[in-house]
Design a protein around this motif. Structure first.
Motif, PDB file in Angstrom:
ATOM      1  N   UNK A  20      49.612  37.097  47.848  1.00 30.53           N
ATOM      2  CA  UNK A  20      50.747  36.540  48.583  1.00 30.53           C
ATOM      3  C   UNK A  20      50.673  35.023  48.548  1.00 30.53           C
ATOM      4  N   UNK A  21      51.754  34.421  48.103  1.00 27.93           N
ATOM      5  CA  UNK A  21      51.876  32.965  48.148  1.00 27.93           C
ATOM      6  C   UNK A  21      52.551  32.591  49.460  1.00 27.93           C
ATOM      7  N   UNK A  22      52.270  31.387  49.940  1.00 28.70           N
ATOM      8  CA  UNK A  22      52.883  30.897  51.171  1.00 28.70           C
ATOM      9  C   UNK A  22      54.390  31.120  51.150  1.00 28.70           C
ATOM     10  N   UNK A  23      54.927  31.615  52.273  1.00 24.17           N
ATOM     11  CA  UNK A  23      56.345  31.920  52.351  1.00 24.17           C
ATOM     12  C   UNK A  23      56.646  33.384  52.102  1.00 24.17           C
ATOM     13  N   UNK A  24      55.581  34.201  51.985  1.00 19.68           N
ATOM     14  CA  UNK A  24      55.783  35.635  51.804  1.00 19.68           C
ATOM     15  C   UNK A  24      56.237  36.031  50.419  1.00 19.68           C
ATOM     16  N   UNK A  25      55.758  35.323  49.398  1.00 18.89           N
ATOM     17  CA  UNK A  25      56.086  35.667  48.009  1.00 18.89           C
ATOM     18  C   UNK A  25      54.976  36.579  47.486  1.00 18.89           C
ATOM     19  N   UNK A  26      55.318  37.832  47.199  1.00 16.68           N
ATOM     20  CA  UNK A  26      54.328  38.837  46.816  1.00 16.68           C
ATOM     21  C   UNK A  26      54.232  38.944  45.300  1.00 16.68           C
ATOM     22  N   UNK A  27      53.019  39.234  44.815  1.00 16.15           N
ATOM     23  CA  UNK A  27      52.849  39.433  43.366  1.00 16.15           C
ATOM     24  C   UNK A  27      51.586  40.250  43.107  1.00 16.15           C
ATOM     25  N   UNK A  28      51.524  40.777  41.893  1.00 12.53           N
ATOM     26  CA  UNK A  28      50.299  41.374  41.345  1.00 12.53           C
ATOM     27  C   UNK A  28      49.718  42.500  42.192  1.00 12.53           C
ATOM     28  N   UNK A  29      50.570  43.389  42.694  1.00 10.14           N
ATOM     29  CA  UNK A  29      50.046  44.572  43.378  1.00 10.14           C
ATOM     30  C   UNK A  29      49.295  45.435  42.374  1.00 10.14           C
ATOM     31  N   UNK A  30      48.153  45.916  42.790  1.00  3.05           N
ATOM     32  CA  UNK A  30      47.332  46.753  41.924  1.00  3.05           C
ATOM     33  C   UNK A  30      46.661  47.829  42.768  1.00  3.05           C
ATOM     34  N   UNK A  31      46.585  49.035  42.229  1.00  3.00           N
ATOM     35  CA  UNK A  31      45.917  50.139  42.923  1.00  3.00           C
ATOM     36  C   UNK A  31      44.954  50.803  41.958  1.00  3.00           C
ATOM     37  N   UNK A  32      43.699  50.965  42.416  1.00  2.00           N
ATOM     38  CA  UNK A  32      42.684  51.636  41.604  1.00  2.00           C
ATOM     39  C   UNK A  32      41.987  52.681  42.466  1.00  2.00           C
ATOM     40  N   UNK A  33      41.329  53.621  41.830  1.00  3.89           N
ATOM     41  CA  UNK A  33      40.543  54.616  42.555  1.00  3.89           C
ATOM     42  C   UNK A  33      39.318  53.939  43.167  1.00  3.89           C
ATOM     43  N   UNK A  34      39.090  54.173  44.447  1.00  3.32           N
ATOM     44  CA  UNK A  34      37.924  53.582  45.101  1.00  3.32           C
ATOM     45  C   UNK A  34      36.631  54.004  44.407  1.00  3.32           C
ATOM     46  N   UNK A  35      36.582  55.234  43.932  1.00  7.04           N
ATOM     47  CA  UNK A  35      35.381  55.712  43.247  1.00  7.04           C
ATOM     48  C   UNK A  35      35.053  54.886  42.010  1.00  7.04           C
ATOM     49  N   UNK A  36      36.059  54.212  41.424  1.00 10.33           N
ATOM     50  CA  UNK A  36      35.835  53.448  40.193  1.00 10.33           C
ATOM     51  C   UNK A  36      34.847  52.310  40.409  1.00 10.33           C
ATOM     52  N   UNK A  37      34.758  51.799  41.640  1.00  9.33           N
ATOM     53  CA  UNK A  37      33.752  50.767  41.923  1.00  9.33           C
ATOM     54  C   UNK A  37      32.696  51.231  42.930  1.00  9.33           C
ATOM     55  N   UNK A  38      33.097  52.084  43.886  1.00  9.64           N
ATOM     56  CA  UNK A  38      32.165  52.478  44.954  1.00  9.64           C
ATOM     57  C   UNK A  38      31.031  53.357  44.452  1.00  9.64           C
ATOM     58  N   UNK A  39      31.219  54.024  43.316  1.00  9.22           N
ATOM     59  CA  UNK A  39      30.175  54.896  42.778  1.00  9.22           C
ATOM     60  C   UNK A  39      29.343  54.219  41.695  1.00  9.22           C
ATOM     61  N   UNK A  40      29.529  52.931  41.503  1.00  7.82           N
ATOM     62  CA  UNK A  40      28.693  52.185  40.574  1.00  7.82           C
ATOM     63  C   UNK A  40      27.308  51.943  41.186  1.00  7.82           C
ATOM     64  N   UNK A  41      26.288  51.693  40.367  1.00  3.59           N
ATOM     65  CA  UNK A  41      24.932  51.484  40.905  1.00  3.59           C
ATOM     66  C   UNK A  41      24.865  50.386  41.969  1.00  3.59           C
ATOM     67  N   UNK A  42      25.620  49.300  41.783  1.00  4.55           N
ATOM     68  CA  UNK A  42      25.735  48.255  42.807  1.00  4.55           C
ATOM     69  C   UNK A  42      27.218  48.140  43.165  1.00  4.55           C
ATOM     70  N   UNK A  43      27.610  48.849  44.208  1.00  4.78           N
ATOM     71  CA  UNK A  43      29.031  48.929  44.558  1.00  4.78           C
ATOM     72  C   UNK A  43      29.600  47.563  44.912  1.00  4.78           C
ATOM     73  N   UNK A  44      28.808  46.740  45.583  1.00  3.86           N
ATOM     74  CA  UNK A  44      29.331  45.440  46.005  1.00  3.86           C
ATOM     75  C   UNK A  44      29.594  44.536  44.801  1.00  3.86           C
ATOM     76  N   UNK A  45      28.696  44.561  43.824  1.00  4.48           N
ATOM     77  CA  UNK A  45      28.930  43.779  42.611  1.00  4.48           C
ATOM     78  C   UNK A  45      30.164  44.285  41.866  1.00  4.48           C
ATOM     79  N   UNK A  46      30.349  45.601  41.853  1.00  4.25           N
ATOM     80  CA  UNK A  46      31.517  46.177  41.184  1.00  4.25           C
ATOM     81  C   UNK A  46      32.799  45.792  41.904  1.00  4.25           C
ATOM     82  N   UNK A  47      32.763  45.761  43.240  1.00  5.79           N
ATOM     83  CA  UNK A  47      33.927  45.314  44.009  1.00  5.79           C
ATOM     84  C   UNK A  47      34.211  43.848  43.737  1.00  5.79           C
ATOM     85  N   UNK A  48      33.167  43.039  43.655  1.00  9.94           N
ATOM     86  CA  UNK A  48      33.349  41.616  43.356  1.00  9.94           C
ATOM     87  C   UNK A  48      34.017  41.428  41.995  1.00  9.94           C
TER      88      UNK A  48
END
Length: 298
Positions: A20-48
């Motif tokens: 979101x840019x100032x003024x409520x301008x929305x862009x780049x919505x993205x949705x991924x499966x949580x398992x795609x990063x949460x089930x990695x050996x280091x979930x926090x690094x994968x989220x980063x």
């Protein structure tokens, strides 16, 4: 360049990201499966890394995470995420800040849904409660003009009060929690046992008159009325995936809630609003929370 923020709504199934840019301008919505990063050996690094991929499109002034569980009162430590245990016990905000070089904050995901809904009102009320039954029971408390977290970060856990005679196991580790009888998890289990050929989204369309589903609505109304009688807010905002199901009996739910409210004042004056949330609402609410927080600390 105008300030911009990244809102992230992390659920047990899906992770949604929105710029979101100032003024409520929305862009780049993205949705991924949580398992795609949460089930990695280091979930926090994968989220980063997932976040870094988004930041390559646009630098931001701050990032807000919404997480489905218990966070410390200061919102720095994850205490318990039943559906994403890989982050339990970690100082997620501080570690992501260090990894990304951008300020990161976090709150309960339901508070971001609630903030979005509150900001649709003509003015912010002093006191409001949000209830968003989905897989679990999302509960947000807006008291005295701000979100109430509780002494240990565990406020707003209506779904985890015990129900007499209920022995069902809950993902939190206890048995008998109210949300085991009033959430989408219960509906899914009932559908598997009694309506195997019906898509869960059509459960109330095809079977809404079944006594067990009528009892489900009554239990939900009684649970909601319990919190209303304790807190007596100006607004009750109701949303979540369960209430968004086709032909869910919203009017019946409202009537049964009102039936159990303490007369005369709570019953007569409580304003009940049904949320019109979408797949974007949680991450957009997180963007707005980021803007409010990081603007105030600059």
């Amino acid at each position: 360049m105008k300030p911009s923020w990244l809102g992230i709504d992390i659920g047990g199934t899906g992770t949604r990201l929105q710029l979101m840019e100032e003024g409520g301008v929305w862009s780049s919505f993205r949705k991924v499966a949580t398992a795609s990063w949460a089930q990695q050996p280091d979930a926090l690094l994968a989220l980063a890394q997932l976040i870094r991929d988004t930041l390559e499109q646009q630098p931001v002034s701050g990032i807000m995470l919404g997480l489905p569980g218990i966070l410390s009162r200061d919102r720095q430590q994850v205490i318990s995420l039943p559906f994403i245990q890989a982050l339990d016990g970690q100082p997620v905000a501080a570690r992501l800040t260090a990894l990304l070089g951008v300020p990161v904050a976090m709150d309960k995901d339901v508070n971001h849904l609630m903030l979005w809904d509150l900001l649709q009102l003509e003015q912010l009320p002093d006191n409001a409660v949000g209830l968003y039954p989905g897989t679990g029971m999302g509960n947000s408390l807006w008291l005295n003009g701000g979100f109430y977290h509780g002494e240990h970060g565990g406020a707003g856990e209506l779904g985890h009060i015990p129900v007499a005679g209920n022995t069902l196991p809950c993902p939190c580790g206890n048995h008998g929690c109210a949300e085991t009888l009033t959430s989408g998890h219960w509906l899914s289990r009932w559908a598997a046992q009694n309506a195997a050929g019906t898509p869960i989204s059509a459960l109330f369309t095809r079977h809404g008159e079944q006594p067990e589903l009528q009892a489900f609505v009554r239990r939900l109304a009684e649970l909601i009325a319990t919190e209303m009688n304790i807190l007596d807010p100006e607004y009750l905002i109701l949303g979540g995936g369960v209430l968004a199901m086709a032909d869910f009996p919203l009017a019946q739910l409202r009537s049964q809630i009102q039936q159990h409210l303490r007369p005369p004042v709570t019953r007569e004056h409580l304003k009940i609003i049904f949320s019109h949330s979408t797949d974007y609402t949680g991450c957009r609410g997180a963007c707005l929370a980021a803007e409010r927080l990081f603007r105030s600390v600059r």
